[in-house]
Design an enzyme around this catalytic site. Structure first.
Site, short mmCIF file in Angstrom:
data_model
loop_
_atom_site.label_atom_id
_atom_site.label_comp_id
_atom_site.label_asym_id
_atom_site.label_seq_id
_atom_site.Cartn_x
_atom_site.Cartn_y
_atom_site.Cartn_z
N LYS A 89 0.65 -1.15 -0.18
CA LYS A 89 0.04 -0.09 -0.11
C LYS A 89 0.76 1.37 -0.15
O LYS A 89 2.06 1.07 0.11
CB LYS A 89 -0.82 -0.08 1.25
CG LYS A 89 -2.25 -1.23 1.27
CD LYS A 89 -3.13 -0.81 2.43
CE LYS A 89 -4.24 -1.75 2.15
NZ LYS A 89 -5.07 -1.59 3.55
N TYR A 132 -12.29 -1.84 -3.56
CA TYR A 132 -12.94 -1.70 -2.31
C TYR A 132 -14.54 -1.90 -2.31
O TYR A 132 -14.99 -1.20 -1.24
CB TYR A 132 -12.30 -0.86 -1.37
CG TYR A 132 -11.16 -1.03 -0.79
CD1 TYR A 132 -10.65 -2.25 -0.24
CD2 TYR A 132 -9.76 0.11 -0.90
CE1 TYR A 132 -9.32 -2.34 0.50
CE2 TYR A 132 -8.82 -0.29 -0.54
CZ TYR A 132 -8.59 -1.25 0.24
OH TYR A 132 -7.17 -1.80 0.63
N PHE A 134 -15.71 4.25 6.90
CA PHE A 134 -14.14 4.26 6.84
C PHE A 134 -14.15 4.46 5.09
O PHE A 134 -12.87 4.64 4.82
CB PHE A 134 -13.23 3.58 7.46
CG PHE A 134 -13.39 2.13 7.19
CD1 PHE A 134 -13.12 1.53 5.95
CD2 PHE A 134 -14.23 1.31 8.15
CE1 PHE A 134 -13.13 0.00 5.76
CE2 PHE A 134 -14.34 -0.13 7.87
CZ PHE A 134 -13.93 -0.44 6.81
N ARG A 140 -2.22 -14.49 3.90
CA ARG A 140 -3.16 -13.66 4.98
C ARG A 140 -2.35 -13.91 6.17
O ARG A 140 -2.23 -12.79 7.15
CB ARG A 140 -4.60 -14.20 4.89
CG ARG A 140 -5.40 -13.69 3.76
CD ARG A 140 -5.75 -12.61 3.61
NE ARG A 140 -6.35 -11.75 4.73
CZ ARG A 140 -6.90 -10.44 4.60
NH1 ARG A 140 -7.08 -9.86 3.51
NH2 ARG A 140 -7.44 -9.93 5.66
N THR A 150 -5.77 -7.41 10.47
CA THR A 150 -6.14 -6.08 9.69
C THR A 150 -5.60 -4.85 10.56
O THR A 150 -4.86 -3.83 9.93
CB THR A 150 -7.54 -5.79 9.42
OG1 THR A 150 -8.20 -7.05 8.81
CG2 THR A 150 -7.99 -4.67 8.78
N ARG A 174 2.21 -6.70 9.14
CA ARG A 174 1.51 -5.86 9.89
C ARG A 174 2.16 -5.84 11.18
O ARG A 174 2.35 -4.47 11.80
CB ARG A 174 0.09 -5.67 9.83
CG ARG A 174 -0.56 -5.65 8.33
CD ARG A 174 -1.84 -6.06 8.24
NE ARG A 174 -2.59 -5.52 6.98
CZ ARG A 174 -3.55 -5.97 6.57
NH1 ARG A 174 -4.44 -6.97 7.20
NH2 ARG A 174 -4.29 -5.53 5.35
N ASN A 231 -2.02 0.26 6.97
CA ASN A 231 -1.64 -1.00 7.48
C ASN A 231 -0.62 -1.83 6.59
O ASN A 231 -0.60 -2.95 6.61
CB ASN A 231 -2.88 -1.87 8.03
CG ASN A 231 -3.83 -2.00 6.88
OD1 ASN A 231 -3.45 -1.63 5.77
ND2 ASN A 231 -4.77 -2.78 7.23
N HIS A 251 -2.35 -5.06 1.28
CA HIS A 251 -3.51 -5.50 1.12
C HIS A 251 -3.38 -7.01 0.48
O HIS A 251 -2.44 -7.27 -0.23
CB HIS A 251 -4.19 -4.97 -0.07
CG HIS A 251 -5.41 -5.59 -0.58
ND1 HIS A 251 -6.69 -5.38 0.02
CD2 HIS A 251 -5.62 -6.45 -1.33
CE1 HIS A 251 -7.50 -6.15 -0.52
NE2 HIS A 251 -6.67 -6.72 -1.55
N GLU A 277 -9.92 -9.67 -8.17
CA GLU A 277 -8.85 -8.42 -7.82
C GLU A 277 -7.52 -8.67 -8.78
O GLU A 277 -7.03 -7.83 -9.49
CB GLU A 277 -8.27 -8.92 -6.41
CG GLU A 277 -9.42 -8.30 -5.29
CD GLU A 277 -8.84 -8.36 -3.79
OE1 GLU A 277 -7.64 -8.90 -3.81
OE2 GLU A 277 -9.86 -7.86 -3.19
#
Ligand code: IDP
Ligand code: MG
Length: 145
Positions: free
Chosen positions: A3, A43, A51, A79, A85, A96, A106, A109, A122
């Site tokens: 990100k 998203y 948010f 993941r 998250t 993270r 964070n 993605h 995606e």
């Protein structure tokens, strides 16, 4: 995807290195700027969240490094490597948990292994078929029994 916060913080290599060292295989990679439309589509599942606006603003705030990785159980394993998250809840040793502090910054993605369609969806949002490269890693027989 690395990100914008992690790109700005010089962490592309660190993130790629962790996935490479695990034995996963990068089959696509693209340094790019996400525009508003792509961000909203990416998203879409969060459209109704309070948010959402901040999330779209954040993911479009600077370049990202989008990637496609292959390997055993890849979506779930990535993941696990990403961590929770919220970096404040992410275990040490996770991306993270080691590289970020704040929910809205964070670092990474990843597609959701609990939503089996998210992966393909995606990938097709960010890559054309010819941008994904089939090859063998030289260490495959030492990674897989
Ligand atoms: P994920 O990135 O771990 O899959 P999601 O629940 O899909 O998490 O949320 C997408 C992104 O939205 C998160 O990575 C985070 O940047 C942001 N986000 C999630 N929940 C909140 C929140 O409660 N406040 C602010 N941002 C959030
Ligand atoms: Mg998600």
């Amino acid at each position: 995807m690395v990100k914008p916060d992690a790109v700005q913080r010089g962490l592309i290599g660190e993130v790629v290195s962790r996935l490479e060292s695990r034995g996963l295989k990068m089959v696509g990679g693209k340094f790019m700027q996400i525009d508003q439309e792509l961000a909203e589509e990416h998203y879409a599942e969060h459209t109704d969240e309070p948010f959402f606006g901040d999330l779209v603003e954040f993911i479009t705030a600077g370049p990202v490094f989008a990637m496609v990785w292959e390997g055993a159980d890849v979506t779930r394993q990535v993941r696990e490597m990403m961590g929770a998250t919220d970096p404040a809840e992410a275990a040490p040793g996770t991306i993270r948990g080691d590289l970020a502090l704040d929910l809205g910054r964070n670092a990474i993605h990843g597609s959701d292994h609990e939503d089996p369609e998210s992966n393909e969806r995606e990938i097709s949002l960010f890559f054309d078929d010819e941008e994904l490269i089939e090859y063998e890693r030289i260490d495959e027989s030492w990674l897989y029994e």
